[in-house]
Design a protein around this motif. Structure first.
Motif, PDB file in Angstrom:
ATOM      1  N   MET A   1      62.710  34.585  58.247  1.00  0.00           N
ATOM      2  CA  MET A   1      62.563  33.711  57.209  1.00  0.00           C
ATOM      3  C   MET A   1      61.121  32.753  57.322  1.00  0.00           C
ATOM      4  N   SER A   2      60.377  32.778  56.358  1.00  0.00           N
ATOM      5  CA  SER A   2      59.136  32.064  56.546  1.00  0.00           C
ATOM      6  C   SER A   2      59.540  30.583  56.399  1.00  0.00           C
ATOM      7  N   LYS A   3      58.603  29.763  57.099  1.00  0.00           N
ATOM      8  CA  LYS A   3      58.881  28.089  56.952  1.00  0.00           C
ATOM      9  C   LYS A   3      58.394  27.882  55.546  1.00  0.00           C
ATOM     10  N   LYS A   4      59.479  27.060  54.990  1.00  0.00           N
ATOM     11  CA  LYS A   4      59.041  26.367  53.578  1.00  0.00           C
ATOM     12  C   LYS A   4      59.051  24.926  53.298  1.00  0.00           C
ATOM     13  N   ILE A   5      58.329  24.460  52.424  1.00  0.00           N
ATOM     14  CA  ILE A   5      58.066  23.006  52.224  1.00  0.00           C
ATOM     15  C   ILE A   5      58.813  22.717  50.978  1.00  0.00           C
ATOM     16  N   LEU A   6      59.655  21.668  50.889  1.00  0.00           N
ATOM     17  CA  LEU A   6      60.271  21.230  49.620  1.00  0.00           C
ATOM     18  C   LEU A   6      59.892  19.762  49.613  1.00  0.00           C
ATOM     19  N   ALA A   7      59.323  19.750  48.375  1.00  0.00           N
ATOM     20  CA  ALA A   7      58.596  18.334  47.935  1.00  0.00           C
ATOM     21  C   ALA A   7      59.583  17.864  46.845  1.00  0.00           C
ATOM     22  N   ILE A   8      60.199  16.545  47.084  1.00  0.00           N
ATOM     23  CA  ILE A   8      61.059  16.008  46.200  1.00  0.00           C
ATOM     24  C   ILE A   8      60.415  14.544  45.810  1.00  0.00           C
ATOM     25  N   ASP A   9      60.623  14.261  44.506  1.00  0.00           N
ATOM     26  CA  ASP A   9      60.676  12.973  43.984  1.00  0.00           C
ATOM     27  C   ASP A   9      61.845  12.290  44.231  1.00  0.00           C
ATOM     28  N   LEU A  10      61.817  10.982  44.337  1.00  0.00           N
ATOM     29  CA  LEU A  10      62.773  10.236  44.519  1.00  0.00           C
ATOM     30  C   LEU A  10      63.919   9.487  43.230  1.00  0.00           C
ATOM     31  N   ASP A  11      63.354   8.913  42.553  1.00  0.00           N
ATOM     32  CA  ASP A  11      64.001   8.175  41.426  1.00  0.00           C
ATOM     33  C   ASP A  11      64.328   9.319  40.387  1.00  0.00           C
ATOM     34  N   ASP A  12      65.677   9.250  39.931  1.00  0.00           N
ATOM     35  CA  ASP A  12      66.264  10.165  39.174  1.00  0.00           C
ATOM     36  C   ASP A  12      66.016  11.694  39.333  1.00  0.00           C
ATOM     37  N   THR A  13      65.765  11.891  40.706  1.00  0.00           N
ATOM     38  CA  THR A  13      65.676  13.244  41.267  1.00  0.00           C
ATOM     39  C   THR A  13      66.710  13.395  42.286  1.00  0.00           C
ATOM     40  N   THR A  14      65.991  12.911  43.360  1.00  0.00           N
ATOM     41  CA  THR A  14      66.945  12.784  44.809  1.00  0.00           C
ATOM     42  C   THR A  14      67.988  11.703  44.648  1.00  0.00           C
ATOM     43  N   PHE A  15      67.615  10.446  44.133  1.00  0.00           N
ATOM     44  CA  PHE A  15      68.456   9.512  43.874  1.00  0.00           C
ATOM     45  C   PHE A  15      69.332   9.528  42.736  1.00  0.00           C
ATOM     46  N   ASP A  16      70.288   9.150  42.944  1.00  0.00           N
ATOM     47  CA  ASP A  16      71.187   8.899  41.697  1.00  0.00           C
ATOM     48  C   ASP A  16      71.026   7.883  40.876  1.00  0.00           C
ATOM     49  N   ASP A  17      71.581   7.590  39.953  1.00  0.00           N
ATOM     50  CA  ASP A  17      71.516   6.252  39.101  1.00  0.00           C
ATOM     51  C   ASP A  17      71.534   5.066  39.671  1.00  0.00           C
ATOM     52  N   ASN A  18      72.333   4.883  40.914  1.00  0.00           N
ATOM     53  CA  ASN A  18      72.311   3.952  41.774  1.00  0.00           C
ATOM     54  C   ASN A  18      71.625   3.630  42.942  1.00  0.00           C
ATOM     55  N   LYS A  19      70.375   4.436  42.912  1.00  0.00           N
ATOM     56  CA  LYS A  19      69.521   4.422  44.076  1.00  0.00           C
ATOM     57  C   LYS A  19      70.311   5.028  45.100  1.00  0.00           C
ATOM     58  N   ASP A  20      71.340   5.661  45.278  1.00  0.00           N
ATOM     59  CA  ASP A  20      71.726   6.382  46.286  1.00  0.00           C
ATOM     60  C   ASP A  20      71.623   7.825  46.451  1.00  0.00           C
ATOM     61  N   ILE A  21      72.313   8.546  47.499  1.00  0.00           N
ATOM     62  CA  ILE A  21      71.893   9.928  47.625  1.00  0.00           C
ATOM     63  C   ILE A  21      73.215  10.442  47.555  1.00  0.00           C
ATOM     64  N   CYS A  22      73.732  11.460  46.919  1.00  0.00           N
ATOM     65  CA  CYS A  22      74.924  12.112  47.160  1.00  0.00           C
ATOM     66  C   CYS A  22      75.002  12.847  48.287  1.00  0.00           C
ATOM     67  N   LYS A  23      76.380  13.102  48.767  1.00  0.00           N
ATOM     68  CA  LYS A  23      76.617  13.815  49.853  1.00  0.00           C
ATOM     69  C   LYS A  23      76.086  15.275  49.882  1.00  0.00           C
ATOM     70  N   ALA A  24      76.134  16.072  48.592  1.00  0.00           N
ATOM     71  CA  ALA A  24      75.652  17.310  48.581  1.00  0.00           C
ATOM     72  C   ALA A  24      74.509  17.344  48.870  1.00  0.00           C
ATOM     73  N   ASN A  25      73.330  16.418  48.255  1.00  0.00           N
ATOM     74  CA  ASN A  25      72.076  16.442  48.630  1.00  0.00           C
ATOM     75  C   ASN A  25      71.743  16.224  49.802  1.00  0.00           C
ATOM     76  N   LEU A  26      72.206  15.122  50.629  1.00  0.00           N
ATOM     77  CA  LEU A  26      72.073  14.819  51.973  1.00  0.00           C
ATOM     78  C   LEU A  26      72.509  16.007  52.858  1.00  0.00           C
ATOM     79  N   ASP A  27      73.634  16.650  52.415  1.00  0.00           N
ATOM     80  CA  ASP A  27      74.126  18.049  53.331  1.00  0.00           C
ATOM     81  C   ASP A  27      73.020  18.858  53.363  1.00  0.00           C
ATOM     82  N   ALA A  28      72.702  19.098  51.906  1.00  0.00           N
ATOM     83  CA  ALA A  28      71.558  20.191  51.828  1.00  0.00           C
ATOM     84  C   ALA A  28      70.205  19.993  52.504  1.00  0.00           C
ATOM     85  N   LEU A  29      69.710  18.722  52.459  1.00  0.00           N
ATOM     86  CA  LEU A  29      68.613  18.591  53.024  1.00  0.00           C
ATOM     87  C   LEU A  29      68.788  18.441  54.730  1.00  0.00           C
ATOM     88  N   ASN A  30      69.758  18.115  55.213  1.00  0.00           N
ATOM     89  CA  ASN A  30      70.036  18.417  56.680  1.00  0.00           C
ATOM     90  C   ASN A  30      69.682  19.847  56.987  1.00  0.00           C
TER      91      ASN A  30
END
Length: 273
Positions: free
Chosen positions: A1-30
């Motif tokens: 598997m080749s190394k990949k780069i994931l570029a993410i925006d924060l507000d309203d993409t990675t962050f939820d409406d409360n400026k938090d990050i849901c468990k699913a996103n954190l688990d996948a990022l890790n």
């Protein structure tokens, strides 16, 4: 598997409406970092503001995490202050644009690496400071910033967005050789250098890390994410994204920012591809 780069925006993409990050996103990022891939936070936020904001999430304090701040114009490692690249505004053109904005009575916020300036404090600057959690230094004149390495400029109006569209249109012809203008929010008209954008930042980071652009994935929601989504090998618009971004994306998530849109993109295009 080749190394990949994931570029993410924060507000309203990675962050939820409360400026938090849901468990699913954190688990996948890790999981993607555990697998040796690279994470790039590609955002309009100043780098020092980003660092404070992300400090409470351990996933961003890992190797292979990079911060592309000020609309992708300055690239740093997340774990230290090493600047990998930086692109700044043409100072003479920036002073002229600031003068136009100031004379029009519009709120102007100017950014330098580690500093935020404006010509006065008012309801718009107070609201921006509340969002950014950062103080603003008051200066008297655009001339006070002559010779400074400015990263971006923002014209702000939370109440009358039409004034921003009018300002952009009035100065577009004169300024288009020096700046790229974009809306990161209906209240924020932003200007960066002509060759700067979130997409350019992602492209430069990929070059530094020797990652082919076909092995990059970008996730966003706003108009200022268009360059990033178009530059990436796979451009992803989250379900709650603007229609303008969805129109140029390769994939639109089923999930929105509150329910793991970034995790959906990671699982589909990075971990299981």
């Amino acid at each position: 598997m080749s190394k990949k780069i994931l570029a993410i925006d924060l507000d309203d993409t990675t962050f939820d409406d409360n400026k938090d990050i849901c468990k699913a996103n954190l688990d996948a990022l890790n999981a993607m970092l555990d697998a040796g891939h690279v994470l790039a936070v590609d955002t309009g936020r100043p780098t020092h503001v980003m660092k404070k904001l992300l400090k409470r999430f351990e996933v961003f304090d890992r190797e292979n995490v990079y911060l592309l701040g000020y609309q992708g114009t300055v690239g740093t490692r997340a774990t230290d202050d090493e600047v990998l690249f930086g692109h700044f505004l043409d100072n003479e053109a920036a002073i002229k644009l600031m003068t136009y904005s100031k004379n029009a009575g519009l709120t102007t916020i100017i950014f330098e690496f580690g500093q935020i300036y404006s010509f006065s404090l008012n309801a718009d600057t107070d609201r921006y400071s509340e969002i950014s959690k950062e103080p603003i230094t008051v200066i008297e004149s655009p001339e006070d910033l002559r010779g400074h390495n400015l990263t971006k400029m923002m014209v702000v109006n939370f109440e009358d967005h039409e004034k921003l569209f009018q300002f952009e249109e009035a100065h577009k012809a004169e300024m288009e050789d020096s700046f790229v203008s974009m809306f990161s929010n209906v209240a924020f008209l932003e200007y960066v250098g002509k060759d700067s954008s979130k997409g350019a930042g992602l492209t430069e980071l990929a070059s530094i890390l020797d990652v082919d652009m076909k092995d990059t994935v970008a996730c966003g929601d706003e108009r200022n994410d268009i360059s990033m989504v178009q530059a990436a090998g796979v451009g992803v618009a989250v379900a709650n994204a603007r229609d303008e971004l969805k129109a140029v994306a390769d994939y639109i998530t089923v999930l929105d920012n509150n329910n793991g849109a970034v995790a959906e993109a990671i699982n589909k295009f990075i971990l299981n591809s």
